[in-house]
Design a protein around this motif. Structure first.
Motif, short mmCIF file in Angstrom:
data_model
loop_
_atom_site.label_atom_id
_atom_site.label_comp_id
_atom_site.label_asym_id
_atom_site.label_seq_id
_atom_site.Cartn_x
_atom_site.Cartn_y
_atom_site.Cartn_z
N ILE A 59 44.80 -31.19 -19.43
CA ILE A 59 44.18 -30.41 -18.37
C ILE A 59 43.30 -29.29 -18.91
CG2 ILE A 59 45.90 -30.86 -16.57
CD1 ILE A 59 47.23 -28.22 -17.35
N GLN A 60 42.28 -28.92 -18.12
CA GLN A 60 41.46 -27.75 -18.42
C GLN A 60 42.26 -26.50 -18.07
OE1 GLN A 60 38.04 -28.75 -15.93
NE2 GLN A 60 36.86 -29.15 -17.78
N LEU A 61 41.98 -25.40 -18.76
CA LEU A 61 42.71 -24.17 -18.49
C LEU A 61 41.84 -22.97 -18.80
CD1 LEU A 61 45.03 -23.32 -21.47
CD2 LEU A 61 43.76 -25.45 -21.45
N GLY A 62 42.08 -21.90 -18.05
CA GLY A 62 41.32 -20.69 -18.29
C GLY A 62 41.67 -19.60 -17.31
N PRO A 63 41.15 -18.40 -17.53
CA PRO A 63 41.39 -17.29 -16.61
C PRO A 63 40.30 -17.22 -15.54
CG PRO A 63 40.24 -16.48 -18.55
CD PRO A 63 40.40 -17.97 -18.73
N GLY A 89 40.11 -27.47 -27.44
CA GLY A 89 38.82 -27.60 -26.75
C GLY A 89 38.91 -27.85 -25.27
N ARG A 90 39.94 -27.29 -24.60
CA ARG A 90 40.08 -27.51 -23.16
C ARG A 90 39.88 -26.24 -22.34
NH1 ARG A 90 45.31 -28.68 -22.04
NH2 ARG A 90 46.10 -28.40 -24.16
N ALA A 91 39.48 -25.15 -22.95
CA ALA A 91 39.41 -23.86 -22.25
C ALA A 91 38.10 -23.69 -21.50
CB ALA A 91 39.58 -22.71 -23.24
N TYR A 92 38.17 -22.88 -20.44
CA TYR A 92 36.96 -22.34 -19.81
C TYR A 92 37.17 -20.85 -19.64
CZ TYR A 92 39.15 -21.70 -15.24
OH TYR A 92 39.96 -21.27 -14.22
N MET A 93 36.08 -20.11 -19.42
CA MET A 93 36.15 -18.66 -19.34
C MET A 93 35.57 -18.18 -18.01
SD MET A 93 36.94 -15.83 -20.82
CE MET A 93 37.10 -14.80 -19.37
N LEU A 158 32.56 -19.65 -16.06
CA LEU A 158 32.69 -19.62 -14.60
C LEU A 158 32.46 -18.20 -14.13
CD1 LEU A 158 35.37 -21.21 -12.35
CD2 LEU A 158 35.20 -18.72 -12.38
N LEU A 159 31.74 -18.06 -13.04
CA LEU A 159 31.50 -16.76 -12.41
C LEU A 159 32.29 -16.69 -11.11
CD1 LEU A 159 29.89 -14.06 -11.99
CD2 LEU A 159 28.17 -15.47 -10.81
N ALA A 176 29.88 -22.91 -13.50
CA ALA A 176 30.55 -23.02 -12.22
C ALA A 176 30.63 -21.66 -11.56
CB ALA A 176 31.96 -23.60 -12.39
N ILE A 177 30.75 -21.68 -10.23
CA ILE A 177 31.00 -20.49 -9.43
C ILE A 177 32.29 -20.71 -8.67
CG2 ILE A 177 30.26 -19.21 -7.38
CD1 ILE A 177 27.38 -19.59 -8.37
N LYS A 178 33.17 -19.72 -8.70
CA LYS A 178 34.38 -19.78 -7.88
C LYS A 178 34.35 -18.68 -6.84
CE LYS A 178 39.39 -19.50 -7.75
NZ LYS A 178 40.64 -19.18 -8.48
#
Length: 340
Positions: A59-63, A89-93, A158-159, A176-178
Protein backbone atom coordinates in the motif's frame (compact mmCIF):
# COMPACT_ATOMS: atom_id res chain seq x y z
CA UNK A 1 -13.33 3.41 -17.49
CA UNK A 2 -11.32 5.76 -15.26
CA UNK A 3 -9.84 4.15 -12.18
CA UNK A 4 -10.79 5.05 -8.63
CA UNK A 5 -9.20 4.36 -5.27
CA UNK A 6 -10.24 3.99 -1.65
CA UNK A 7 -7.87 4.54 1.25
CA UNK A 8 -7.98 4.59 5.05
CA UNK A 9 -6.78 7.41 7.31
CA UNK A 10 -5.78 7.15 10.97
CA UNK A 11 -5.63 9.79 13.66
CA UNK A 12 -2.37 9.68 15.64
CA UNK A 13 -3.85 8.98 19.06
CA UNK A 14 -2.89 5.32 19.43
CA UNK A 15 -0.09 3.36 21.11
CA UNK A 16 2.86 3.25 18.72
CA UNK A 17 2.57 -0.54 18.49
CA UNK A 18 -1.01 -0.31 17.16
CA UNK A 19 -0.29 1.29 13.79
CA UNK A 20 1.52 -1.59 12.13
CA UNK A 21 -1.14 -4.25 12.76
CA UNK A 22 -3.92 -1.80 11.79
CA UNK A 23 -2.17 -0.98 8.51
CA UNK A 24 -1.58 -4.67 7.82
CA UNK A 25 -5.32 -5.20 8.20
CA UNK A 26 -6.02 -2.38 5.76
CA UNK A 27 -3.61 -3.90 3.24
CA UNK A 28 -5.11 -7.36 3.65
CA UNK A 29 -8.58 -6.05 2.79
CA UNK A 30 -7.22 -4.48 -0.41
CA UNK A 31 -7.47 -0.75 0.23
CA UNK A 32 -5.23 1.42 -1.93
CA UNK A 33 -3.36 3.21 0.83
CA UNK A 34 -3.01 4.41 4.41
CA UNK A 35 -2.84 8.06 5.40
CA UNK A 36 -1.77 9.35 8.79
CA UNK A 37 -3.06 12.70 9.97
CA UNK A 38 -0.66 15.24 11.44
CA UNK A 39 -3.18 17.32 13.39
CA UNK A 40 -1.93 19.74 16.00
CA UNK A 41 -1.74 18.31 19.56
CA UNK A 42 -1.75 14.72 18.30
CA UNK A 43 1.35 12.57 17.77
CA UNK A 44 3.54 13.69 14.85
CA UNK A 45 2.89 11.47 11.84
CA UNK A 46 6.45 10.30 11.24
CA UNK A 47 6.90 7.44 13.72
CA UNK A 48 3.44 5.96 13.06
CA UNK A 49 4.29 6.03 9.34
CA UNK A 50 7.55 4.18 9.96
CA UNK A 51 5.61 1.51 11.85
CA UNK A 52 3.14 1.27 8.97
CA UNK A 53 5.99 0.96 6.47
CA UNK A 54 7.53 -1.89 8.50
CA UNK A 55 4.28 -3.89 8.60
CA UNK A 56 3.11 -3.53 4.98
CA UNK A 57 4.42 -4.45 1.54
CA UNK A 58 2.16 -2.91 -1.11
CA UNK A 59 0.00 0.00 0.00
CA UNK A 60 0.89 3.67 -0.49
CA UNK A 61 1.42 5.63 2.70
CA UNK A 62 2.03 9.18 3.76
CA UNK A 63 0.98 12.12 5.92
CA UNK A 64 -2.00 14.27 4.99
CA UNK A 65 -0.95 16.66 5.85
CA UNK A 66 2.06 18.42 7.39
CA UNK A 67 2.27 22.19 7.62
CA UNK A 68 5.61 23.95 7.00
CA UNK A 69 5.09 26.41 9.87
CA UNK A 70 5.57 23.89 12.70
CA UNK A 71 7.86 21.56 10.71
CA UNK A 72 10.47 23.21 8.48
CA UNK A 73 10.83 21.94 4.88
CA UNK A 74 14.30 20.53 5.57
CA UNK A 75 12.86 18.36 8.35
CA UNK A 76 9.92 17.35 6.17
CA UNK A 77 12.28 16.31 3.39
CA UNK A 78 14.40 14.25 5.75
CA UNK A 79 11.43 12.52 7.39
CA UNK A 80 9.69 11.60 4.14
CA UNK A 81 12.95 10.36 2.60
CA UNK A 82 13.38 7.95 5.51
CA UNK A 83 9.78 6.76 5.28
CA UNK A 84 10.18 6.21 1.54
CA UNK A 85 13.33 4.21 2.20
CA UNK A 86 11.64 2.09 4.87
CA UNK A 87 8.64 1.44 2.62
CA UNK A 88 10.78 0.63 -0.43
CA UNK A 89 9.40 3.51 -2.48
CA UNK A 90 5.74 3.62 -1.44
CA UNK A 91 5.59 7.02 0.30
CA UNK A 92 3.82 10.21 -0.68
CA UNK A 93 4.11 13.63 0.96
CA UNK A 94 1.14 15.84 1.84
CA UNK A 95 1.40 19.52 2.74
CA UNK A 96 -1.28 21.95 3.89
CA UNK A 97 -1.59 25.28 5.68
CA UNK A 98 -2.87 23.58 8.84
CA UNK A 99 -5.67 24.42 11.26
CA UNK A 100 -5.72 25.49 14.91
CA UNK A 101 -2.37 27.28 14.59
CA UNK A 102 -3.82 30.04 16.74
CA UNK A 103 -3.34 27.66 19.69
CA UNK A 104 0.39 28.34 19.26
CA UNK A 105 -0.08 32.02 18.55
CA UNK A 106 0.91 31.40 14.91
CA UNK A 107 -0.61 33.47 12.15
CA UNK A 108 1.46 32.61 9.09
CA UNK A 109 2.25 35.45 6.73
CA UNK A 110 1.90 34.68 3.01
CA UNK A 111 0.69 31.08 3.64
CA UNK A 112 0.01 30.47 -0.07
CA UNK A 113 3.53 31.54 -1.03
CA UNK A 114 4.94 29.53 1.86
CA UNK A 115 3.28 26.31 0.67
CA UNK A 116 4.60 26.73 -2.86
CA UNK A 117 8.11 27.47 -1.64
CA UNK A 118 8.01 24.56 0.81
CA UNK A 119 7.19 22.16 -2.02
CA UNK A 120 10.07 23.58 -4.09
CA UNK A 121 12.54 23.29 -1.21
CA UNK A 122 11.51 19.74 -0.33
CA UNK A 123 11.83 18.60 -3.95
CA UNK A 124 15.21 20.28 -4.33
CA UNK A 125 16.44 18.57 -1.17
CA UNK A 126 15.13 15.17 -2.29
CA UNK A 127 16.91 15.69 -5.62
CA UNK A 128 20.04 16.52 -3.61
CA UNK A 129 20.56 19.64 -5.64
CA UNK A 130 23.22 22.00 -4.34
CA UNK A 131 21.78 24.98 -6.21
CA UNK A 132 20.57 27.89 -4.08
CA UNK A 133 16.86 28.72 -3.86
CA UNK A 134 15.85 32.25 -2.89
CA UNK A 135 12.25 32.31 -1.75
CA UNK A 136 10.23 34.90 0.10
CA UNK A 137 9.44 32.63 3.05
CA UNK A 138 11.77 29.62 2.63
CA UNK A 139 15.23 29.60 1.09
CA UNK A 140 18.19 27.28 0.58
CA UNK A 141 21.68 28.77 0.58
CA UNK A 142 23.01 26.09 -1.78
CA UNK A 143 26.38 24.41 -1.84
CA UNK A 144 25.11 21.57 0.38
CA UNK A 145 22.15 19.23 0.56
CA UNK A 146 20.93 16.13 2.43
CA UNK A 147 23.98 14.10 3.36
CA UNK A 148 22.82 10.52 2.84
CA UNK A 149 21.65 8.49 -0.17
CA UNK A 150 18.02 9.29 -1.03
CA UNK A 151 16.04 6.40 -2.51
CA UNK A 152 13.64 8.44 -4.63
CA UNK A 153 13.65 12.09 -5.64
CA UNK A 154 10.21 11.97 -7.28
CA UNK A 155 8.11 11.12 -4.22
CA UNK A 156 4.53 12.15 -5.11
CA UNK A 157 3.34 15.42 -3.58
CA UNK A 158 -0.20 16.03 -2.35
CA UNK A 159 -1.67 19.43 -1.51
CA UNK A 160 -4.38 19.64 1.13
CA UNK A 161 -6.58 22.61 0.33
CA UNK A 162 -10.00 23.97 -0.49
CA UNK A 163 -8.65 27.19 -1.98
CA UNK A 164 -8.25 28.07 -5.67
CA UNK A 165 -5.38 30.48 -4.93
CA UNK A 166 -3.41 27.74 -3.21
CA UNK A 167 -4.15 25.33 -6.05
CA UNK A 168 -2.84 27.84 -8.58
CA UNK A 169 0.29 28.58 -6.56
CA UNK A 170 1.23 24.91 -6.07
CA UNK A 171 -0.15 23.25 -9.20
CA UNK A 172 3.24 22.91 -10.94
CA UNK A 173 4.64 20.94 -7.99
CA UNK A 174 1.88 18.46 -7.07
CA UNK A 175 0.43 15.11 -8.09
CA UNK A 176 -2.83 15.25 -6.13
CA UNK A 177 -5.16 17.54 -4.21
CA UNK A 178 -7.01 16.39 -1.12
CA UNK A 179 -10.07 18.20 0.16
CA UNK A 180 -10.44 17.20 3.79
CA UNK A 181 -13.58 17.13 5.89
CA UNK A 182 -16.10 16.58 3.14
CA UNK A 183 -18.33 13.80 1.83
CA UNK A 184 -20.36 16.30 -0.18
CA UNK A 185 -20.76 15.61 -3.91
CA UNK A 186 -22.44 18.99 -4.42
CA UNK A 187 -19.19 20.88 -3.85
CA UNK A 188 -17.08 18.72 -6.20
CA UNK A 189 -17.97 20.47 -9.51
CA UNK A 190 -16.63 23.81 -8.25
CA UNK A 191 -13.49 22.17 -6.85
CA UNK A 192 -12.89 20.39 -10.14
CA UNK A 193 -13.36 23.66 -12.00
CA UNK A 194 -10.79 25.34 -9.75
CA UNK A 195 -8.40 22.44 -10.28
CA UNK A 196 -8.83 22.60 -14.07
CA UNK A 197 -8.20 26.33 -14.18
CA UNK A 198 -5.11 26.01 -12.00
CA UNK A 199 -3.76 23.22 -14.20
CA UNK A 200 -4.38 25.16 -17.40
CA UNK A 201 -2.54 28.18 -15.97
CA UNK A 202 0.69 26.15 -15.74
CA UNK A 203 0.18 24.18 -18.93
CA UNK A 204 -0.92 20.92 -17.34
CA UNK A 205 -3.84 18.66 -18.09
CA UNK A 206 -6.31 18.35 -15.19
CA UNK A 207 -6.08 14.57 -15.60
CA UNK A 208 -2.48 14.73 -14.35
CA UNK A 209 -3.63 15.77 -10.86
CA UNK A 210 -5.88 13.41 -8.89
CA UNK A 211 -8.62 14.72 -6.63
CA UNK A 212 -9.13 13.03 -3.25
CA UNK A 213 -11.67 13.71 -0.52
CA UNK A 214 -11.78 12.39 3.01
CA UNK A 215 -13.87 12.73 6.13
CA UNK A 216 -14.81 11.25 9.48
CA UNK A 217 -16.18 7.75 8.91
CA UNK A 218 -18.38 5.67 11.20
CA UNK A 219 -19.96 2.49 9.83
CA UNK A 220 -22.07 -0.01 11.73
CA UNK A 221 -25.00 -2.32 11.12
CA UNK A 222 -26.90 0.02 13.43
CA UNK A 223 -27.03 3.11 11.22
CA UNK A 224 -28.46 5.36 13.91
CA UNK A 225 -25.68 4.49 16.37
CA UNK A 226 -23.12 5.16 13.64
CA UNK A 227 -24.61 8.55 12.87
CA UNK A 228 -24.79 9.55 16.54
CA UNK A 229 -21.12 8.71 16.99
CA UNK A 230 -20.17 10.54 13.79
CA UNK A 231 -21.98 13.69 14.94
CA UNK A 232 -19.73 13.92 17.98
CA UNK A 233 -16.60 13.14 15.96
CA UNK A 234 -17.27 15.66 13.20
CA UNK A 235 -18.13 18.48 15.61
CA UNK A 236 -14.39 19.20 16.01
CA UNK A 237 -13.99 19.85 12.28
CA UNK A 238 -17.32 21.32 11.20
CA UNK A 239 -16.61 24.94 12.28
CA UNK A 240 -13.53 24.88 10.02
CA UNK A 241 -15.22 23.16 7.07
CA UNK A 242 -18.22 25.50 7.18
CA UNK A 243 -15.93 28.38 6.24
CA UNK A 244 -14.89 26.61 3.02
CA UNK A 245 -18.01 24.88 1.69
CA UNK A 246 -20.73 27.37 0.70
CA UNK A 247 -23.08 24.57 -0.36
CA UNK A 248 -23.55 23.47 3.27
CA UNK A 249 -25.88 26.44 3.80
CA UNK A 250 -26.01 26.11 7.59
CA UNK A 251 -28.33 28.52 9.37
CA UNK A 252 -26.20 31.15 11.16
CA UNK A 253 -27.75 30.48 14.58
CA UNK A 254 -27.16 26.75 14.24
CA UNK A 255 -23.55 27.26 13.15
CA UNK A 256 -22.93 29.64 16.04
CA UNK A 257 -24.24 27.07 18.51
CA UNK A 258 -21.97 24.40 17.01
CA UNK A 259 -18.97 26.75 17.15
CA UNK A 260 -19.64 27.73 20.74
CA UNK A 261 -20.06 24.15 21.89
CA UNK A 262 -16.95 22.99 19.98
CA UNK A 263 -14.91 25.87 21.43
CA UNK A 264 -15.94 24.63 24.88
CA UNK A 265 -14.91 21.07 23.86
CA UNK A 266 -18.54 19.98 24.36
CA UNK A 267 -18.80 17.83 21.24
CA UNK A 268 -21.88 16.04 22.53
CA UNK A 269 -23.80 19.32 22.60
CA UNK A 270 -22.34 20.44 19.27
CA UNK A 271 -23.37 17.17 17.68
CA UNK A 272 -27.01 17.65 18.66
CA UNK A 273 -27.18 20.55 16.19
CA UNK A 274 -25.89 18.44 13.27
CA UNK A 275 -28.86 17.07 11.34
CA UNK A 276 -28.76 13.85 9.34
CA UNK A 277 -28.77 15.87 6.10
CA UNK A 278 -25.82 18.02 7.20
CA UNK A 279 -23.96 15.01 8.58
CA UNK A 280 -24.19 13.26 5.22
CA UNK A 281 -22.26 16.14 3.65
CA UNK A 282 -19.42 16.24 6.17
CA UNK A 283 -18.98 12.59 7.17
CA UNK A 284 -19.41 9.02 5.99
CA UNK A 285 -21.90 7.67 8.52
CA UNK A 286 -24.42 4.84 8.62
CA UNK A 287 -24.69 1.25 7.46
CA UNK A 288 -22.28 -0.30 4.96
CA UNK A 289 -24.85 0.34 2.23
CA UNK A 290 -25.08 4.02 3.25
CA UNK A 291 -21.29 4.41 3.06
CA UNK A 292 -21.13 2.69 -0.35
CA UNK A 293 -23.84 5.01 -1.69
CA UNK A 294 -22.03 8.11 -0.42
CA UNK A 295 -18.77 6.95 -1.97
CA UNK A 296 -20.38 6.16 -5.30
CA UNK A 297 -21.91 9.65 -5.42
CA UNK A 298 -18.46 11.18 -4.97
CA UNK A 299 -16.95 9.01 -7.71
CA UNK A 300 -19.77 10.04 -10.03
CA UNK A 301 -19.13 13.70 -9.19
CA UNK A 302 -15.50 13.45 -10.32
CA UNK A 303 -13.48 12.33 -7.30
CA UNK A 304 -10.60 9.94 -7.95
CA UNK A 305 -9.90 8.76 -4.39
CA UNK A 306 -12.14 8.58 -1.32
CA UNK A 307 -10.51 8.29 2.07
CA UNK A 308 -12.35 6.87 5.08
CA UNK A 309 -11.14 8.68 8.18
CA UNK A 310 -11.03 8.00 11.91
CA UNK A 311 -12.72 6.44 13.87
CA UNK A 312 -14.14 4.10 11.15
CA UNK A 313 -16.74 2.44 13.39
CA UNK A 314 -18.09 2.18 16.91
CA UNK A 315 -14.77 0.38 17.37
CA UNK A 316 -11.86 0.70 14.97
CA UNK A 317 -11.62 -3.05 14.40
CA UNK A 318 -15.30 -3.48 13.59
CA UNK A 319 -15.34 -0.39 11.40
CA UNK A 320 -12.39 -1.61 9.35
CA UNK A 321 -13.98 -5.05 9.05
CA UNK A 322 -17.25 -3.66 7.69
CA UNK A 323 -15.45 -1.28 5.35
CA UNK A 324 -13.16 -4.05 4.11
CA UNK A 325 -15.65 -6.90 3.89
CA UNK A 326 -18.80 -5.07 2.77
CA UNK A 327 -18.20 -1.53 1.51
CA UNK A 328 -15.07 -2.17 -0.56
CA UNK A 329 -16.43 -5.28 -2.35
CA UNK A 330 -19.70 -3.52 -3.16
CA UNK A 331 -17.84 -0.69 -4.88
CA UNK A 332 -15.45 -3.02 -6.70
CA UNK A 333 -18.43 -4.43 -8.59
CA UNK A 334 -19.37 -1.00 -9.92
CA UNK A 335 -16.04 0.85 -10.24
CA UNK A 336 -12.58 0.14 -11.56
CA UNK A 337 -10.84 0.36 -8.18
CA UNK A 338 -7.06 0.49 -8.18
CA UNK A 339 -5.37 -2.58 -6.72
CA UNK A 340 -2.66 -2.24 -4.10
Amino acid sequence: MASHAISIAFQTDKPITAYGPLAATVERYGFNGVTVYNDLLYQPAWLPLLEIARHTQRIQLGPAAVNPFTCHPINIAGHIALIDEMSQGRAYMGLCRGSWLDFLGLQPERPVTALHEAFVCIRQLLCQSTEPYHGTVFSLAGGETLRWPIRRSDIPFLLGTWGPKTMRACMAEIDAIKVGGTANPDVIPSIRADLSQAAAAVGRSPSEVNLAVGAVTVVDRDGRAARDTARREVALYLPVIAEFDPTLDIEPDRLNRIREAAAAFDYERAGRDISDALLRRVAFAGTPNDIAEQTAALFEAGVHRVEFGTPHGLTTAEGLRLLGEQVLPALKHAYNLEDV
